[in-house]
Design a protein around this motif. Structure first.
Motif, PDB file in Angstrom:
ATOM      1  N   LYS A   1       0.800  -1.220   0.000  1.00 13.04           N
ATOM      2  CA  LYS A   1       0.000   0.000   0.000  1.00 13.04           C
ATOM      3  C   LYS A   1       0.835   1.275   0.000  1.00 13.04           C
ATOM      4  CE  LYS A   1      -3.795  -2.228   2.557  1.00 13.04           C
ATOM      5  NZ  LYS A   1      -4.608  -2.216   3.800  1.00 13.04           N
ATOM      6  N   ILE A   2       2.160   1.150   0.040  1.00 13.59           N
ATOM      7  CA  ILE A   2       3.024   2.329   0.067  1.00 13.59           C
ATOM      8  C   ILE A   2       3.227   2.829  -1.360  1.00 13.59           C
ATOM      9  CG2 ILE A   2       5.255   3.256   0.760  1.00 13.59           C
ATOM     10  CD1 ILE A   2       3.370   2.354   3.060  1.00 13.59           C
ATOM     11  N   LYS A   3       2.647   3.981  -1.652  1.00 12.69           N
ATOM     12  CA  LYS A   3       2.713   4.526  -3.013  1.00 12.69           C
ATOM     13  C   LYS A   3       3.808   5.573  -3.166  1.00 12.69           C
ATOM     14  CE  LYS A   3      -2.260   3.820  -3.752  1.00 12.69           C
ATOM     15  NZ  LYS A   3      -3.568   4.488  -4.003  1.00 12.69           N
ATOM     16  N   ARG A   4       4.109   6.293  -2.100  1.00 15.07           N
ATOM     17  CA  ARG A   4       5.119   7.350  -2.184  1.00 15.07           C
ATOM     18  C   ARG A   4       5.977   7.331  -0.918  1.00 15.07           C
ATOM     19  NH1 ARG A   4       0.165   9.696  -1.113  1.00 15.07           N
ATOM     20  NH2 ARG A   4       0.035  10.979   0.782  1.00 15.07           N
ATOM     21  N   GLY A   5       7.175   7.886  -1.073  1.00 16.33           N
ATOM     22  CA  GLY A   5       8.068   7.945   0.071  1.00 16.33           C
ATOM     23  C   GLY A   5       8.607   6.583   0.472  1.00 16.33           C
ATOM     24  N   THR A   6       9.041   6.481   1.721  1.00 13.45           N
ATOM     25  CA  THR A   6       9.657   5.258   2.237  1.00 13.45           C
ATOM     26  C   THR A   6       9.143   4.974   3.641  1.00 13.45           C
ATOM     27  OG1 THR A   6      11.697   5.672   0.977  1.00 13.45           O
ATOM     28  CG2 THR A   6      11.849   4.142   2.834  1.00 13.45           C
ATOM     29  N   LEU A   7       8.841   3.724   3.882  1.00 12.56           N
ATOM     30  CA  LEU A   7       8.452   3.281   5.224  1.00 12.56           C
ATOM     31  C   LEU A   7       9.582   2.463   5.814  1.00 12.56           C
ATOM     32  CD1 LEU A   7       6.428   2.934   7.540  1.00 12.56           C
ATOM     33  CD2 LEU A   7       5.540   0.923   6.341  1.00 12.56           C
ATOM     34  N   LYS A   8      10.072   2.896   6.980  1.00 18.80           N
ATOM     35  CA  LYS A   8      11.078   2.132   7.715  1.00 18.80           C
ATOM     36  C   LYS A   8      10.403   1.454   8.901  1.00 18.80           C
ATOM     37  CE  LYS A   8      15.387   4.547   6.660  1.00 18.80           C
ATOM     38  NZ  LYS A   8      16.616   5.180   7.225  1.00 18.80           N
ATOM     39  N   LEU A   9      10.662   0.170   9.044  1.00 17.59           N
ATOM     40  CA  LEU A   9      10.112  -0.620  10.141  1.00 17.59           C
ATOM     41  C   LEU A   9      11.264  -0.958  11.076  1.00 17.59           C
ATOM     42  CD1 LEU A   9       8.232  -2.937   7.681  1.00 17.59           C
ATOM     43  CD2 LEU A   9       7.088  -1.228   9.106  1.00 17.59           C
ATOM     44  N   LEU A  10      11.364  -0.228  12.186  1.00 16.56           N
ATOM     45  CA  LEU A  10      12.491  -0.404  13.100  1.00 16.56           C
ATOM     46  C   LEU A  10      12.110  -1.302  14.264  1.00 16.56           C
ATOM     47  CD1 LEU A  10      15.217   0.184  14.425  1.00 16.56           C
ATOM     48  CD2 LEU A  10      14.236   2.336  15.289  1.00 16.56           C
ATOM     49  N   PHE A  11      12.813  -2.413  14.387  1.00 21.74           N
ATOM     50  CA  PHE A  11      12.675  -3.319  15.528  1.00 21.74           C
ATOM     51  C   PHE A  11      13.923  -3.109  16.379  1.00 21.74           C
ATOM     52  CE2 PHE A  11      10.110  -4.912  12.123  1.00 21.74           C
ATOM     53  CZ  PHE A  11       8.962  -5.373  12.729  1.00 21.74           C
ATOM     54  N   GLN A  12      13.745  -2.349  17.454  1.00 19.56           N
ATOM     55  CA  GLN A  12      14.871  -1.861  18.240  1.00 19.56           C
ATOM     56  C   GLN A  12      15.196  -2.766  19.421  1.00 19.56           C
ATOM     57  OE1 GLN A  12      14.660   2.246  20.069  1.00 19.56           O
ATOM     58  NE2 GLN A  12      15.364   1.030  21.819  1.00 19.56           N
ATOM     59  N   PRO A  13      16.464  -3.029  19.638  1.00 21.05           N
ATOM     60  CA  PRO A  13      16.864  -3.769  20.846  1.00 21.05           C
ATOM     61  C   PRO A  13      17.008  -2.840  22.043  1.00 21.05           C
ATOM     62  CG  PRO A  13      18.801  -3.270  19.533  1.00 21.05           C
ATOM     63  CD  PRO A  13      17.610  -2.730  18.759  1.00 21.05           C
ATOM     64  N   ALA A  14      17.131  -3.432  23.217  1.00 23.96           N
ATOM     65  CA  ALA A  14      17.669  -2.770  24.416  1.00 23.96           C
ATOM     66  C   ALA A  14      16.984  -1.478  24.825  1.00 23.96           C
ATOM     67  CB  ALA A  14      19.170  -2.514  24.209  1.00 23.96           C
ATOM     68  N   GLU A  15      15.658  -1.453  24.780  1.00 25.31           N
ATOM     69  CA  GLU A  15      14.971  -0.272  25.321  1.00 25.31           C
ATOM     70  C   GLU A  15      15.076  -0.242  26.836  1.00 25.31           C
ATOM     71  OE1 GLU A  15      12.197   2.127  27.323  1.00 25.31           O
ATOM     72  OE2 GLU A  15      11.951  -0.059  27.278  1.00 25.31           O
ATOM     73  N   GLU A  16      14.971  -1.400  27.474  1.00 29.89           N
ATOM     74  CA  GLU A  16      14.953  -1.447  28.938  1.00 29.89           C
ATOM     75  C   GLU A  16      16.242  -0.917  29.551  1.00 29.89           C
ATOM     76  OE1 GLU A  16      12.444  -1.828  30.607  1.00 29.89           O
ATOM     77  OE2 GLU A  16      11.016  -3.041  29.473  1.00 29.89           O
ATOM     78  N   THR A  17      17.347  -1.097  28.874  1.00 31.12           N
ATOM     79  CA  THR A  17      18.627  -0.614  29.402  1.00 31.12           C
ATOM     80  C   THR A  17      19.009   0.736  28.808  1.00 31.12           C
ATOM     81  OG1 THR A  17      19.854  -1.800  27.685  1.00 31.12           O
ATOM     82  CG2 THR A  17      19.460  -2.968  29.755  1.00 31.12           C
ATOM     83  N   LEU A  18      18.154   1.284  27.955  1.00 34.72           N
ATOM     84  CA  LEU A  18      18.360   2.581  27.301  1.00 34.72           C
ATOM     85  C   LEU A  18      19.574   2.584  26.383  1.00 34.72           C
ATOM     86  CD1 LEU A  18      17.650   4.899  30.388  1.00 34.72           C
ATOM     87  CD2 LEU A  18      16.021   3.968  28.742  1.00 34.72           C
ATOM     88  N   GLN A  19      20.021   1.401  25.977  1.00 30.05           N
ATOM     89  CA  GLN A  19      21.169   1.301  25.078  1.00 30.05           C
ATOM     90  C   GLN A  19      20.761   1.227  23.613  1.00 30.05           C
ATOM     91  OE1 GLN A  19      22.456  -2.309  27.432  1.00 30.05           O
ATOM     92  NE2 GLN A  19      24.478  -1.467  27.053  1.00 30.05           N
ATOM     93  N   GLY A  20      19.489   0.902  23.359  1.00 31.07           N
ATOM     94  CA  GLY A  20      19.068   0.599  21.995  1.00 31.07           C
ATOM     95  C   GLY A  20      19.022   1.792  21.071  1.00 31.07           C
ATOM     96  N   ALA A  21      18.355   2.880  21.487  1.00 28.54           N
ATOM     97  CA  ALA A  21      18.235   4.054  20.618  1.00 28.54           C
ATOM     98  C   ALA A  21      19.601   4.625  20.234  1.00 28.54           C
ATOM     99  CB  ALA A  21      17.354   5.110  21.274  1.00 28.54           C
ATOM    100  N   PRO A  22      20.552   4.770  21.173  1.00 27.35           N
ATOM    101  CA  PRO A  22      21.869   5.282  20.763  1.00 27.35           C
ATOM    102  C   PRO A  22      22.550   4.410  19.701  1.00 27.35           C
ATOM    103  CG  PRO A  22      21.626   5.470  23.133  1.00 27.35           C
ATOM    104  CD  PRO A  22      20.434   4.688  22.647  1.00 27.35           C
ATOM    105  N   VAL A  23      22.377   3.101  19.790  1.00 24.26           N
ATOM    106  CA  VAL A  23      22.956   2.204  18.778  1.00 24.26           C
ATOM    107  C   VAL A  23      22.329   2.471  17.415  1.00 24.26           C
ATOM    108  CG1 VAL A  23      23.028  -0.208  18.015  1.00 24.26           C
ATOM    109  CG2 VAL A  23      23.604   0.367  20.380  1.00 24.26           C
ATOM    110  N   ILE A  24      21.005   2.626  17.396  1.00 23.66           N
ATOM    111  CA  ILE A  24      20.288   2.870  16.145  1.00 23.66           C
ATOM    112  C   ILE A  24      20.672   4.228  15.557  1.00 23.66           C
ATOM    113  CG2 ILE A  24      18.006   3.208  15.144  1.00 23.66           C
ATOM    114  CD1 ILE A  24      18.690   0.280  15.879  1.00 23.66           C
ATOM    115  N   ILE A  25      20.799   5.229  16.411  1.00 30.14           N
ATOM    116  CA  ILE A  25      21.191   6.562  15.955  1.00 30.14           C
ATOM    117  C   ILE A  25      22.585   6.534  15.352  1.00 30.14           C
ATOM    118  CG2 ILE A  25      21.761   8.900  16.736  1.00 30.14           C
ATOM    119  CD1 ILE A  25      19.503   8.515  18.868  1.00 30.14           C
ATOM    120  N   LYS A  26      23.504   5.863  16.039  1.00 33.61           N
ATOM    121  CA  LYS A  26      24.887   5.770  15.557  1.00 33.61           C
ATOM    122  C   LYS A  26      24.958   5.049  14.220  1.00 33.61           C
ATOM    123  CE  LYS A  26      29.541   4.463  17.078  1.00 33.61           C
ATOM    124  NZ  LYS A  26      30.345   3.844  18.182  1.00 33.61           N
TER     125      LYS A  26
END
Length: 366
Positions: free
Chosen positions: A106-131
């Protein structure tokens, strides 16, 4: 066309709980499900267990990111360490996989990113994804979390979970040891610690805002019962409604620690351990999510915004302020509460969250 049932997915994921940055079975499961849909899949994102699926439209448009967390929590039950999905991350992963199956064609325009992130509980996951550069081109970021019965009634959804800033810190107090029969020759770290704790309890910030600082651990022991201890450690969990208020709270804690320790002839060091920012949302995007809830579940199913704990999702907008961000709550009757080893919820209500994901994405990319 394959359509995944989030309830069935959640029940499979619930049987494979894994700790932060060790979600190997979970990430392999996610990658397998994405590939089965024919979705471009990137594994080991950032050298971790992160997984990103990408669906590209034929026409130009924005980059929209949906995010789910994957890690479970550690417990010790009957003296045995174990791991349990006690925060609903299995449900979040299931909702995002189910949304992927509905959005694939159903995606006609742009881009859809589906992020399955690790380590939310330890707050380590988002920095890894950002890096890893995952958010470098993202225009919209949307997340979701199941809610306990204390926050949102089962079968209802809220457009914004108002997470607070969260900081875990340790204060190390250095005194001077002595024999307990000659306490005047020492500096009792426990005495200084008790006074310091009372001082922190006396801190006052803006009463119109929400904040707290509470001691959750204290350790002081020189080994013998007749020895004045020279060292004490106090762990604090701190919360604040805004990031600016957290800065004020931490500044006051440092002043209290330094002044109180000095009054006893001791020294105090404040060590910041884990931090996550307060929610950073865009009002127009939150309003859009509210509209999506009313369209998919019904106008009577929109609950008031609720509070929440800490959440590393907000690091994405902190790192890249131009991202429009929102994060909604799905009432599933989770009880007795999140992070309880016996936490359970009605996973037949997960399609409510899937529908909101799909609705909001198609407003931008459909």
């Amino acid at each position: 066309m394959t359509i995944y049932d989030p309830t069935a997915l959640r029940r499979e994921l619930h049987e494979m709980p894994e700790l932060a940055l060790h979600e190997k079975r979970t990430s392999a499961y996610v990658a397998e499900k994405l590939k089965a849909l024919g979705i471009e899949t990137h594994e080991n994102v950032g050298g971790s267990t992160g997984v990103v699926g990408i669906i590209r439209g034929a026409e130009p448009g924005p980059v929209f990111m949906l995010r789910a967390d994957m890690d479970a929590l550690p417990f010790v039950i009957d003296g045995k360490p174990c791991c349990i999905h006690a925060c609903g991350h299995d449900g979040h992963t299931a909702m995002l996989l189910a949304a992927a199956s509905r959005l694939k064609d159903k995606i006609k325009r742009g881009t859809l990113k589906l992020l399955f992130q690790p380590a939310e509980e330890t707050l380590q996951g988002a920095p890894v994804i950002i890096k890893a550069g995952v958010i470098d081109d993202v225009d919209y970021a949307l997340g979701a979390h199941i809610r306990p019965i204390q926050d949102v009634p089962a079968g209802m959804l809220c457009a914004a979970v108002r997470h607070t800033a969260s900081t875990t810190l340790t204060i190390v107090i250095k005194g001077r040891g002595a024999h307990a029969s000659r306490p005047h020759l020492g500096i009792n770290a426990i005495d200084a610690a008790c006074a310091l704790m009372n001082g922190i309890q006396a801190i006052w910030l803006d009463p119109k805002m929400s904040w707290s600082a509470k001691a959750t651990q204290i350790h002081a022991d020189s080994g013998a019962t007749n020895t004045v201890p020279d060292l004490a450690r106090i762990t604090y969990d701190c919360r604040a409604q805004t990031n600016e208020l957290m800065d004020d709270l931490l500044a006051q804690i440092r002043r209290v620690a330094a002044g109180t320790a000095a009054a006893y002839g001791a020294e105090a060091e404040v060590i910041l351990r884990d931090q996550s920012p307060a929610c950073l949302y865009d009002d127009d995007f939150v309003a859009e999510v509210a509209d999506a809830i009313k369209e998919t579940a019904g106008p009577d199913k929109l609950a008031p915004d609720c509070g929440g704990g800490g959440e590393d999702f907000h690091n994405y907008k902190l790192a890249r302020p131009e991202i429009k961000a929102a994060y909604f709550g799905v009432g599933v009757g989770a009880a007795p509460g999140l992070h309880a080893s016996t936490m359970h919820f009605d996973d037949t209500l997960l399609p409510l969250g899937v529908a909101v994901f799909e609705n909001v994405v198609l407003r931008h990319l459909g």
